[in-house]
Structure formats: structure tokens, C-alpha cells
Write a protein that holds these residues in place. Structure first.
Motif, short mmCIF file in Angstrom:
data_model
loop_
_atom_site.label_atom_id
_atom_site.label_comp_id
_atom_site.label_asym_id
_atom_site.label_seq_id
_atom_site.Cartn_x
_atom_site.Cartn_y
_atom_site.Cartn_z
N SER A 1 20.81 -17.71 4.26
CA SER A 1 20.72 -18.12 2.84
C SER A 1 22.18 -18.63 2.23
CB SER A 1 20.52 -16.69 2.04
OG SER A 1 19.22 -16.06 2.36
N GLN A 2 21.79 -19.32 1.22
CA GLN A 2 23.05 -20.26 0.79
C GLN A 2 23.00 -20.32 -0.90
OE1 GLN A 2 23.15 -24.22 2.28
NE2 GLN A 2 25.42 -23.94 3.09
N THR A 3 24.16 -20.43 -1.33
CA THR A 3 24.23 -20.56 -2.95
C THR A 3 24.20 -22.18 -3.14
OG1 THR A 3 26.70 -20.44 -2.99
CG2 THR A 3 25.44 -18.24 -3.39
N LEU A 4 23.86 -22.44 -4.15
CA LEU A 4 23.85 -23.93 -4.67
C LEU A 4 25.32 -24.46 -4.66
CD1 LEU A 4 22.35 -26.35 -5.94
CD2 LEU A 4 23.38 -25.37 -8.15
N GLY A 5 26.41 -23.60 -4.95
CA GLY A 5 27.78 -24.24 -5.03
C GLY A 5 28.21 -24.45 -3.38
N ALA B 1 26.51 -27.41 -13.45
CA ALA B 1 26.55 -27.00 -14.92
C ALA B 1 25.11 -26.46 -15.18
CB ALA B 1 26.99 -28.23 -15.79
N HIS B 2 24.33 -27.00 -14.86
CA HIS B 2 22.88 -26.58 -15.11
C HIS B 2 22.42 -25.19 -14.47
CE1 HIS B 2 18.40 -26.97 -16.49
NE2 HIS B 2 18.19 -27.01 -15.30
N PHE B 3 22.73 -25.30 -13.22
CA PHE B 3 22.29 -23.96 -12.54
C PHE B 3 23.10 -22.95 -12.42
CE2 PHE B 3 19.07 -27.13 -10.96
CZ PHE B 3 17.92 -26.77 -11.38
N ARG C 1 17.29 -20.48 -2.64
CA ARG C 1 15.86 -20.07 -2.90
C ARG C 1 15.14 -19.85 -3.94
NH1 ARG C 1 16.01 -16.95 2.96
NH2 ARG C 1 16.20 -18.78 4.31
N ALA C 2 16.33 -19.43 -4.87
CA ALA C 2 15.74 -18.98 -6.50
C ALA C 2 15.37 -20.03 -7.40
CB ALA C 2 16.79 -18.26 -6.98
N VAL C 3 15.91 -21.42 -6.82
CA VAL C 3 15.45 -22.59 -7.69
C VAL C 3 13.73 -22.85 -7.48
CG1 VAL C 3 15.99 -25.13 -8.14
CG2 VAL C 3 17.64 -23.40 -7.35
N THR C 4 13.21 -22.95 -8.60
CA THR C 4 11.98 -23.24 -8.66
C THR C 4 11.45 -24.68 -8.93
OG1 THR C 4 11.43 -22.53 -10.94
CG2 THR C 4 11.52 -20.94 -9.36
N VAL C 5 10.33 -25.13 -8.71
CA VAL C 5 9.67 -26.46 -9.34
C VAL C 5 10.02 -26.60 -10.88
CG1 VAL C 5 7.51 -27.92 -9.41
CG2 VAL C 5 8.17 -26.61 -7.39
N GLN C 6 9.84 -25.36 -11.58
CA GLN C 6 9.85 -25.40 -13.03
C GLN C 6 11.22 -25.72 -13.32
OE1 GLN C 6 8.33 -23.02 -11.30
NE2 GLN C 6 5.98 -23.72 -11.91
N ASP C 7 12.33 -24.94 -12.59
CA ASP C 7 13.94 -25.20 -12.79
C ASP C 7 14.06 -26.71 -12.62
OD1 ASP C 7 14.16 -22.38 -13.31
OD2 ASP C 7 14.56 -22.20 -11.02
N ALA C 8 13.63 -27.47 -11.55
CA ALA C 8 14.00 -28.85 -11.33
C ALA C 8 13.40 -29.73 -12.18
CB ALA C 8 13.08 -29.04 -9.74
N GLU C 9 12.02 -29.19 -12.79
CA GLU C 9 11.61 -29.96 -13.90
C GLU C 9 12.31 -29.98 -15.03
OE1 GLU C 9 9.00 -32.14 -14.02
OE2 GLU C 9 8.36 -31.79 -11.85
N ARG C 10 12.94 -28.74 -15.43
CA ARG C 10 13.81 -28.82 -16.46
C ARG C 10 15.09 -29.55 -16.35
NH1 ARG C 10 11.39 -23.49 -16.78
NH2 ARG C 10 13.00 -22.54 -15.53
N PHE C 11 15.60 -29.56 -15.28
CA PHE C 11 16.87 -30.34 -14.83
C PHE C 11 16.38 -31.92 -15.00
CE2 PHE C 11 19.57 -32.70 -11.66
CZ PHE C 11 20.88 -32.28 -12.11
N LYS C 12 15.24 -32.26 -14.58
CA LYS C 12 14.86 -33.63 -14.79
C LYS C 12 14.70 -33.83 -16.66
CE LYS C 12 10.85 -36.79 -13.89
NZ LYS C 12 9.66 -36.59 -13.37
#
Length: 91
Positions: free
Chosen positions: A17-21, A52-54, A61-72
Motif C-alpha cells: 500500500s502506498q500514499t499518493l505523495g 493539491a487536489h488529493f 487505493r482510495a482514489v476512485t474513478v469519480q475522484d479522477a473525473e473531478r480532477f479532470k
């Protein structure tokens, strides 16, 4: 369940498991060795936007497709050209 059983019998390495950072730091370090300076600037820009966003402590593993769509959508709302948004998301 299967992901836990396979490492127990030595068929695959255990999941990590890894964090985004942490992931972004490791990715940036790897890319610095084989990329041109302008590419590193572009990578750094996207890394800054992602953190900045996340937030850096977000589990990957907590980042969802919906999160990615919001980033887009955030990129698109900045008034960037479609090609710029595509390149940054691809990176």
C-alpha cells in the motif's frame, strides 16, 4: 481474499500500500534520470496539481474513478486547451 492467499504460498509478492505523495516522489525520482529538463518541469506541474487536489497522504487505493473525473473537470475549468488537459492527464 485471493490477493492475501497468493503471497502466503509464495506465488506473488505481497501487495504494497502506498500514499499518493510517496508514489509521486518515487515516480519523479525515477523520471529525473531519463527525462529532459522540460519534461521534468511538466511532471512537477502535474505532481503539484495532484497533491493539491488529493493531498499527499491519500492512499492510492482510495482514489476512485469519480475522484479522477473531478480532477479532470478541475483542469478543464481552468480554461486550458483540450490538448494541454489531455497531456497532463496522460502524464
Amino acid at each position: 481474499e485471493l490477493a492475501a492467499k497468493l503471497p502466503a504460498v509464495g506465488l506473488v509478492p505481497p501487495r504494497r500500500s502506498q500514499t499518493l505523495g510517496t508514489f509521486l516522489d518515487e515516480y519523479t525520482a525515477r523520471r529525473k534520470n531519463d527525462s529532459k529538463p522540460a519534461t521534468i518541469v511538466n511532471i512537477s506541474r502535474v505532481v503539484d496539481d495532484l497533491t493539491a487536489h488529493f493531498q499527499p497522504g491519500t492512499p492510492l487505493r482510495a482514489v476512485t474513478v469519480q475522484d479522477a473525473e473531478r480532477f479532470k473537470a478541475e483542469y478543464q475549468s481552468r480554461g486550458l486547451a483540450a490538448a494541454t488537459v489531455y497531456r497532463r492527464l496522460k502524464m
